[in-house]
Design an enzyme around this catalytic site. Structure first.
Site, mmCIF file in Angstrom:
data_model
loop_
_atom_site.group_PDB
_atom_site.id
_atom_site.type_symbol
_atom_site.label_atom_id
_atom_site.label_comp_id
_atom_site.label_asym_id
_atom_site.label_seq_id
_atom_site.Cartn_x
_atom_site.Cartn_y
_atom_site.Cartn_z
ATOM 1 N N TYR A 146 -9.754 -1.403 11.250
ATOM 2 C CA TYR A 146 -8.618 -2.344 11.345
ATOM 3 C C TYR A 146 -9.080 -3.803 11.289
ATOM 4 C CZ TYR A 146 -5.579 1.598 11.956
ATOM 5 O OH TYR A 146 -4.889 2.768 11.720
ATOM 6 N N CYS A 161 -4.976 -8.572 31.869
ATOM 7 C CA CYS A 161 -5.507 -7.815 33.018
ATOM 8 C C CYS A 161 -7.029 -7.904 33.124
ATOM 9 C CB CYS A 161 -5.051 -6.365 32.969
ATOM 10 S SG CYS A 161 -5.826 -5.387 31.676
ATOM 11 N N HIS A 163 5.741 1.121 11.836
ATOM 12 C CA HIS A 163 4.372 1.614 12.040
ATOM 13 C C HIS A 163 3.468 0.563 12.689
ATOM 14 C CE1 HIS A 163 4.773 4.990 8.760
ATOM 15 N NE2 HIS A 163 5.445 5.241 9.863
HETATM 16 P P1 OAD Z 1 1.637 5.683 -0.127
HETATM 17 O O1 OAD Z 1 0.276 5.241 -0.499
HETATM 18 O O2 OAD Z 1 1.812 7.066 0.360
HETATM 19 O O3 OAD Z 1 2.607 5.513 -1.387
HETATM 20 C C1 OAD Z 1 2.647 4.321 -2.101
HETATM 21 C C2 OAD Z 1 3.833 4.386 -3.046
HETATM 22 O O4 OAD Z 1 3.930 3.127 -3.710
HETATM 23 C C3 OAD Z 1 3.718 5.450 -4.147
HETATM 24 O O5 OAD Z 1 4.963 6.131 -4.251
HETATM 25 C C4 OAD Z 1 3.442 4.631 -5.409
HETATM 26 O O6 OAD Z 1 4.017 5.216 -6.571
HETATM 27 C C5 OAD Z 1 4.139 3.332 -5.081
HETATM 28 N N1 OAD Z 1 3.577 2.168 -5.771
HETATM 29 C C6 OAD Z 1 2.289 1.883 -6.041
HETATM 30 N N2 OAD Z 1 2.168 0.697 -6.636
HETATM 31 C C7 OAD Z 1 3.422 0.196 -6.751
HETATM 32 C C8 OAD Z 1 3.977 -0.998 -7.293
HETATM 33 N N3 OAD Z 1 3.207 -1.962 -7.823
HETATM 34 N N4 OAD Z 1 5.319 -1.160 -7.268
HETATM 35 C C9 OAD Z 1 6.124 -0.198 -6.724
HETATM 36 N N5 OAD Z 1 5.663 0.949 -6.194
HETATM 37 C C10 OAD Z 1 4.324 1.146 -6.210
HETATM 38 O O7 OAD Z 1 2.204 4.613 0.912
HETATM 39 P P2 OAD Z 1 3.423 4.745 1.920
HETATM 40 O O8 OAD Z 1 4.498 5.580 1.342
HETATM 41 O O9 OAD Z 1 3.761 3.390 2.377
HETATM 42 O O10 OAD Z 1 1.080 5.319 7.835
HETATM 43 O O11 OAD Z 1 2.735 5.535 3.099
HETATM 44 C C11 OAD Z 1 3.481 5.782 4.262
HETATM 45 C C12 OAD Z 1 2.570 5.784 5.446
HETATM 46 O O12 OAD Z 1 1.459 6.650 5.207
HETATM 47 C C13 OAD Z 1 1.901 4.461 5.747
HETATM 48 O O13 OAD Z 1 2.705 3.594 6.496
HETATM 49 C C14 OAD Z 1 0.689 4.863 6.517
HETATM 50 C C15 OAD Z 1 0.250 6.000 5.636
HETATM 51 O O14 OAD Z 1 -0.574 6.942 6.188
HETATM 52 C C16 OAD Z 1 0.212 5.251 8.855
HETATM 53 O O15 OAD Z 1 -0.900 4.782 8.746
HETATM 54 C C17 OAD Z 1 0.755 5.812 10.126
#
Ligand code: OAD
Length: 254
Positions: free
Chosen positions: A70, A156, A126
């Site tokens: 992080y 603390c 998140h």
């Molecule tokens: P993902 O990496 O699972 O998905 C990213 C999405 O963005 C995919 O559907 C791609 O097609 C799309 N994408 C990529 N580039 C793009 C662009 N330039 N314009 C539009 N779309 C684009 O990410 P999330 O769905 O956000 O959680 O993942 C959800 C959660 O899984 C995150 O918040 C994180 C992860 O594990 C935690 O860490 C708890």
């Protein structure tokens, strides 16, 4: 309070700036700013094992590794800027407020690009990279520095108890009541740049559909639950989100 139950039919209505719109964003909206997504090729989960860096068990086993993960991502925020998609959503928030509507912006992203793009109210379900939480006293505060096992809680004074204010796998996402309330009174649900593979966020479209709310997806390609959306626009978010804003402004249509 949740809104009154709605009939389970798809209500086709034309959206305009005086509507109530709920937008859910995911990593894809920040991809055009240079922030890596999670599941695309070369994404974060191709390089790191999420069990080691994004679970309470991983943190208990190796907190230093989790801090390093992080710290890198927090430092990386300085290298990126909001793109036209973030800015368009901020403009939409303002335009809708002026027109008597509302935009509820829910994000799974832990970056601060929506805020830096001008959005005033962002529901970070998140958590946020720019905040920490003390596991000893519960204090949550803004934090832009690295964390280590030697970092002292400013409240603390415990050592090594500050953790990223991030929801890990197996933990309850934040602000779920506020999000459910916003969906219950929404006229449209819009999902931008999320793979639709992580729940509960991936279930919002089904929740909206069951309330008869039209659902729209903007993504580079169809998401895993693309079949649940009534309309979709495929292409980079930095192009497609400003185009959606233009359409809303000029014709009031979806
Ligand atoms: P993902 O990496 O699972 O998905 C990213 C999405 O963005 C995919 O559907 C791609 O097609 C799309 N994408 C990529 N580039 C793009 C662009 N330039 N314009 C539009 N779309 C684009 O990410 P999330 O769905 O956000 O959680 O993942 C959800 C959660 O899984 C995150 O918040 C994180 C992860 O594990 C935690 O860490 C708890």
């Amino acid at each position: 309070m949740r809104g009154l139950p709605r009939p389970v039919i798809l209500i086709r209505c034309r959206m305009n700036l005086s509507s109530n719109i709920v937008v859910l964003t995911g990593a894809g909206i920040s991809a055009d700013s240079g922030v890596p997504t999670f599941r695309d090729s070369g994404g974060i989960w191709a390089k790191y094992d999420y069990r080691e860096v994004a679970t309470p068990e991983g943190y208990a086993a190796n907190p230093a590794l989790v801090h390093e993960f992080y710290n890198l991502r927090r430092a990386g925020l300085k290298e990126v800027k909001p793109n036209p998609a973030h800015k368009a959503l901020a403009q939409l928030e303002e335009a809708m407020a002026e027109a008597g509507g509302s935009l509820t912006l829910v994000t799974q992203n832990v970056d601060d690009l929506h805020e830096r793009g001008g959005s005033k109210s962002v529901l970070h379900m998140h958590g946020e990279l720019t905040k920490v939480c003390c596991t000893a006293c519960g204090d949550v505060r803004a934090w832009l520095h690295d964390l280590s096992l030697k970092t002292e809680c400013p409240v603390c004074r415990a050592l090594g108890t500050l953790r990223p204010h991030i929801v890990w796998f197996g933990e309850m996402p934040m602000l779920m009541d506020e999000i459910a309330e916003a969906i219950a009174v929404a006229d449209q649900f819009v999902s931008i740049g999320t793979s639709g593979s992580v729940y509960p966020a991936a279930g919002f479209v089904s929740e909206a559909r069951s309330l008869g709310i039209p659902c729209m997806e903007i993504n580079l390609k169809p998401s895993e639950n693309a079949y649940l959306f009534d309309t979709a626009f495929y292409g980079p978010a930095a192009e497609q989100v400003p185009l959606w804003l233009d359409r809303l402004r000029s014709s009031g249509s979806r």
